[in-house]
Design a protein around this motif. Sequence first.
Motif: not given
Length: 170
Positions: A115-125
């Motif tokens: 869950g943390t890695l899913a929120n680590s990106k700086s752009r939308k995924s």
Amino acid sequence: MAKNIGFLVCLLVITMDVVAGVLGLEAEAAQNKMKHMRVWIFECRYPSHQAFKLGLAAAVLLALAHAIANLLGGCLCIWSKAEVLKATANKQLAVASLIFSWIILAVAFSMLIMGTLANSKSRKSCGIGHHRALAIGGVLCFFHGLFAIAYYVSATASAREEKMVPHGGV
């Protein structure tokens, strides 16, 4: 003073696990506040930096609580089925609690990191969403606290029993 240390260790471990659980649930709430679009099983959403920070903090606290309970609880080794049958109730409970705490740690830590890695990106995924990963990891932190405390208490009680009874005798 030495008698109160067990209580303080239990209090510390359970507090860390409860805080990790609450942080995991708060991270899920922060993640759900972000915009997202869903098409069948695919989901496009913007990452939440707040969910990233909370999820990472929850994972770190969970790992620390586990390390403290295991390091201060000591090492219990049972190598055969015969040893399990001859072991005291405290030692059997300690081994069972240790196994369950490791299983719960593996699942909870994996869910929190996912869950943390899913929120680590700086752009939308866009991709297959990890629904409720942070919430499940957060709830499992509470169960981890119960098993970690059960391990610590039964392991220290088993160690005291072994000091009282000499090896080889019953």
